[in-house]
Design an enzyme around this catalytic site. Sequence first.
Site, PDB file in Angstrom:
ATOM      1  N   ARG A 281      29.964  51.017  39.014  1.00  0.00           N
ATOM      2  CA  ARG A 281      29.409  50.090  38.027  1.00  0.00           C
ATOM      3  C   ARG A 281      28.088  49.508  38.517  1.00  0.00           C
ATOM      4  O   ARG A 281      27.435  50.071  39.377  1.00  0.00           O
ATOM      5  CB  ARG A 281      30.456  49.025  37.710  1.00  0.00           C
ATOM      6  CG  ARG A 281      31.734  49.697  37.138  1.00  0.00           C
ATOM      7  CD  ARG A 281      32.736  48.770  36.588  1.00  0.00           C
ATOM      8  NE  ARG A 281      32.153  47.930  35.554  1.00  0.00           N
ATOM      9  CZ  ARG A 281      32.636  46.739  35.239  1.00  0.00           C
ATOM     10  NH1 ARG A 281      33.691  46.247  35.861  1.00  0.00           N
ATOM     11  NH2 ARG A 281      32.076  46.023  34.282  1.00  0.00           N
TER      12      ARG A 281
ATOM     13  N   ASP B 176      37.134  33.562  52.960  1.00  0.00           N
ATOM     14  CA  ASP B 176      37.652  32.672  54.001  1.00  0.00           C
ATOM     15  C   ASP B 176      39.133  32.384  53.817  1.00  0.00           C
ATOM     16  O   ASP B 176      39.895  32.347  54.788  1.00  0.00           O
ATOM     17  CB  ASP B 176      36.873  31.359  54.023  1.00  0.00           C
ATOM     18  CG  ASP B 176      35.477  31.490  54.607  1.00  0.00           C
ATOM     19  OD1 ASP B 176      35.174  32.522  55.258  1.00  0.00           O
ATOM     20  OD2 ASP B 176      34.674  30.553  54.409  1.00  0.00           O
TER      21      ASP B 176
ATOM     22  N   ALA C 228      35.157  38.717  38.820  1.00  0.00           N
ATOM     23  CA  ALA C 228      33.781  38.614  39.306  1.00  0.00           C
ATOM     24  C   ALA C 228      33.666  37.832  40.607  1.00  0.00           C
ATOM     25  O   ALA C 228      32.703  38.026  41.358  1.00  0.00           O
ATOM     26  CB  ALA C 228      32.901  37.976  38.232  1.00  0.00           C
TER      27      ALA C 228
ATOM     28  N   HIS D 200      41.563  46.207  41.325  1.00  0.00           N
ATOM     29  CA  HIS D 200      40.595  46.241  40.216  1.00  0.00           C
ATOM     30  C   HIS D 200      41.010  47.306  39.220  1.00  0.00           C
ATOM     31  O   HIS D 200      41.409  48.414  39.612  1.00  0.00           O
ATOM     32  CB  HIS D 200      39.178  46.538  40.714  1.00  0.00           C
ATOM     33  CG  HIS D 200      38.621  45.447  41.549  1.00  0.00           C
ATOM     34  ND1 HIS D 200      38.234  44.234  41.026  1.00  0.00           N
ATOM     35  CD2 HIS D 200      38.415  45.372  42.878  1.00  0.00           C
ATOM     36  CE1 HIS D 200      37.808  43.468  42.000  1.00  0.00           C
ATOM     37  NE2 HIS D 200      37.916  44.132  43.142  1.00  0.00           N
ATOM     38  N   LEU D 201      40.900  46.985  37.957  1.00  0.00           N
ATOM     39  CA  LEU D 201      41.204  47.937  36.894  1.00  0.00           C
ATOM     40  C   LEU D 201      40.169  49.051  36.865  1.00  0.00           C
ATOM     41  O   LEU D 201      40.506  50.225  36.768  1.00  0.00           O
ATOM     42  CB  LEU D 201      41.236  47.214  35.538  1.00  0.00           C
ATOM     43  CG  LEU D 201      42.351  46.181  35.405  1.00  0.00           C
ATOM     44  CD1 LEU D 201      42.007  45.168  34.328  1.00  0.00           C
ATOM     45  CD2 LEU D 201      43.663  46.861  35.107  1.00  0.00           C
ATOM     46  N   SER D 202      38.896  48.672  36.934  1.00  0.00           N
ATOM     47  CA  SER D 202      37.809  49.647  36.954  1.00  0.00           C
ATOM     48  C   SER D 202      37.447  49.948  38.399  1.00  0.00           C
ATOM     49  O   SER D 202      38.010  49.361  39.325  1.00  0.00           O
ATOM     50  CB  SER D 202      36.590  49.093  36.197  1.00  0.00           C
ATOM     51  OG  SER D 202      36.035  47.995  36.902  1.00  0.00           O
TER      52      SER D 202
ATOM     53  N   ASN E 150      43.378  40.309  42.052  1.00  0.00           N
ATOM     54  CA  ASN E 150      42.257  40.764  41.241  1.00  0.00           C
ATOM     55  C   ASN E 150      41.411  39.528  40.990  1.00  0.00           C
ATOM     56  O   ASN E 150      41.703  38.733  40.096  1.00  0.00           O
ATOM     57  CB  ASN E 150      42.729  41.389  39.931  1.00  0.00           C
ATOM     58  CG  ASN E 150      41.565  41.945  39.118  1.00  0.00           C
ATOM     59  OD1 ASN E 150      40.411  41.608  39.357  1.00  0.00           O
ATOM     60  ND2 ASN E 150      41.874  42.785  38.154  1.00  0.00           N
TER      61      ASN E 150
ATOM     62  N   HIS F 288      32.761  39.523  44.037  1.00  0.00           N
ATOM     63  CA  HIS F 288      31.403  39.843  44.475  1.00  0.00           C
ATOM     64  C   HIS F 288      30.595  38.622  44.883  1.00  0.00           C
ATOM     65  O   HIS F 288      29.454  38.769  45.324  1.00  0.00           O
ATOM     66  CB  HIS F 288      30.676  40.583  43.344  1.00  0.00           C
ATOM     67  CG  HIS F 288      31.548  41.603  42.686  1.00  0.00           C
ATOM     68  ND1 HIS F 288      31.956  42.761  43.320  1.00  0.00           N
ATOM     69  CD2 HIS F 288      32.136  41.624  41.463  1.00  0.00           C
ATOM     70  CE1 HIS F 288      32.735  43.453  42.510  1.00  0.00           C
ATOM     71  NE2 HIS F 288      32.871  42.778  41.389  1.00  0.00           N
TER      72      HIS F 288
ATOM     73  N   ARG G 155      28.127  44.747  41.725  1.00  0.00           N
ATOM     74  CA  ARG G 155      29.578  44.884  41.906  1.00  0.00           C
ATOM     75  C   ARG G 155      29.936  45.736  43.130  1.00  0.00           C
ATOM     76  O   ARG G 155      31.105  45.911  43.445  1.00  0.00           O
ATOM     77  CB  ARG G 155      30.219  45.493  40.661  1.00  0.00           C
ATOM     78  CG  ARG G 155      30.093  44.612  39.428  1.00  0.00           C
ATOM     79  CD  ARG G 155      30.879  45.197  38.271  1.00  0.00           C
ATOM     80  NE  ARG G 155      30.497  44.607  37.012  1.00  0.00           N
ATOM     81  CZ  ARG G 155      30.997  43.471  36.523  1.00  0.00           C
ATOM     82  NH1 ARG G 155      31.906  42.809  37.201  1.00  0.00           N
ATOM     83  NH2 ARG G 155      30.587  43.024  35.352  1.00  0.00           N
TER      84      ARG G 155
ATOM     85  N   PRO H 169      38.904  35.171  36.886  1.00  0.00           N
ATOM     86  CA  PRO H 169      38.268  34.860  35.615  1.00  0.00           C
ATOM     87  C   PRO H 169      38.232  36.028  34.641  1.00  0.00           C
ATOM     88  O   PRO H 169      38.018  37.176  35.026  1.00  0.00           O
ATOM     89  CB  PRO H 169      36.853  34.434  36.012  1.00  0.00           C
ATOM     90  CG  PRO H 169      36.632  34.982  37.369  1.00  0.00           C
ATOM     91  CD  PRO H 169      37.968  35.051  38.014  1.00  0.00           C
ATOM     92  N   ASN H 170      38.465  35.683  33.398  1.00  0.00           N
ATOM     93  CA  ASN H 170      38.387  36.566  32.237  1.00  0.00           C
ATOM     94  C   ASN H 170      39.533  37.571  32.136  1.00  0.00           C
ATOM     95  O   ASN H 170      39.612  38.301  31.158  1.00  0.00           O
ATOM     96  CB  ASN H 170      37.033  37.291  32.175  1.00  0.00           C
ATOM     97  CG  ASN H 170      35.890  36.317  32.072  1.00  0.00           C
ATOM     98  OD1 ASN H 170      35.900  35.431  31.217  1.00  0.00           O
ATOM     99  ND2 ASN H 170      34.918  36.437  32.958  1.00  0.00           N
TER     100      ASN H 170
ATOM    101  N   ARG I 143      38.826  42.347  25.912  1.00  0.00           N
ATOM    102  CA  ARG I 143      37.509  42.391  26.558  1.00  0.00           C
ATOM    103  C   ARG I 143      37.200  43.811  27.044  1.00  0.00           C
ATOM    104  O   ARG I 143      37.893  44.349  27.899  1.00  0.00           O
ATOM    105  CB  ARG I 143      37.505  41.435  27.755  1.00  0.00           C
ATOM    106  CG  ARG I 143      36.237  41.475  28.548  1.00  0.00           C
ATOM    107  CD  ARG I 143      36.332  40.540  29.746  1.00  0.00           C
ATOM    108  NE  ARG I 143      35.164  40.702  30.575  1.00  0.00           N
ATOM    109  CZ  ARG I 143      35.195  40.834  31.880  1.00  0.00           C
ATOM    110  NH1 ARG I 143      36.334  40.786  32.530  1.00  0.00           N
ATOM    111  NH2 ARG I 143      34.082  40.993  32.557  1.00  0.00           N
TER     112      ARG I 143
ATOM    113  N   GLU J 138      43.538  43.972  47.461  1.00  0.00           N
ATOM    114  CA  GLU J 138      42.551  43.791  46.386  1.00  0.00           C
ATOM    115  C   GLU J 138      42.857  44.793  45.276  1.00  0.00           C
ATOM    116  O   GLU J 138      43.133  45.961  45.543  1.00  0.00           O
ATOM    117  CB  GLU J 138      41.153  44.048  46.955  1.00  0.00           C
ATOM    118  CG  GLU J 138      40.053  43.962  45.929  1.00  0.00           C
ATOM    119  CD  GLU J 138      38.706  44.372  46.512  1.00  0.00           C
ATOM    120  OE1 GLU J 138      37.714  43.763  46.105  1.00  0.00           O
ATOM    121  OE2 GLU J 138      38.647  45.284  47.367  1.00  0.00           O
TER     122      GLU J 138
ATOM    123  N   TYR K  64      38.172  48.163  30.817  1.00  0.00           N
ATOM    124  CA  TYR K  64      39.354  47.551  31.421  1.00  0.00           C
ATOM    125  C   TYR K  64      40.671  48.020  30.828  1.00  0.00           C
ATOM    126  O   TYR K  64      41.734  47.633  31.309  1.00  0.00           O
ATOM    127  CB  TYR K  64      39.255  46.019  31.300  1.00  0.00           C
ATOM    128  CG  TYR K  64      38.028  45.481  31.988  1.00  0.00           C
ATOM    129  CD1 TYR K  64      37.923  45.502  33.378  1.00  0.00           C
ATOM    130  CD2 TYR K  64      36.963  44.963  31.259  1.00  0.00           C
ATOM    131  CE1 TYR K  64      36.796  45.029  34.025  1.00  0.00           C
ATOM    132  CE2 TYR K  64      35.835  44.478  31.899  1.00  0.00           C
ATOM    133  CZ  TYR K  64      35.756  44.512  33.275  1.00  0.00           C
ATOM    134  OH  TYR K  64      34.636  44.047  33.916  1.00  0.00           O
TER     135      TYR K  64
END
Length: 146
Positions: A111, A91, A81, A104-106, A78, A84, A115, A13-14, A21, A102, A26
């Site tokens: 944070r 699963d 949200a 993540h940009l940040s 990625n 978390h 998170r 998402p996003n 954003r 996995e 990001y």
Amino acid sequence: MSDAKMIYVLNGPNLNLLGLREPEVYGSETLDDIAAMLEDRAGELGLEIDLRQSNHEGHLIDWLHEAQGAGAKAVLLNAGAYTHTSIALYDAIRAINVPVIEVHLSNPATREDFRHVSWVGRAAQASVSGLGAGSYMAALEAAAKL
């Protein structure tokens, strides 16, 4: 049918809003920019990229299952949200035998407290974070060596 040269790059998402954003968190690269960088490097490595984005958790789960059925070499995930919150993604990752990295940009560890727990990370083979678009590139390099 197996395609051991295919790397699925799944975005949650996003992430369709990358570049717009919170660029201070990001970065300014768009998802299309990241796709182009990944495709260029994947070609050099003899790999192919199948990059997808959805704001819907079920799509990500379906795509993880698809990666299994297609015999993909790896999945870069990625989950945004959902990282978390989603036991369902945890699963799904555990249910397949395709390595999941996995991404993540940040750096979630620096944070907000919520998170700091990563259900995706608990199921994934590896995690790369905090490098901006470079997190995807580092994950691709790792996937190429699997």
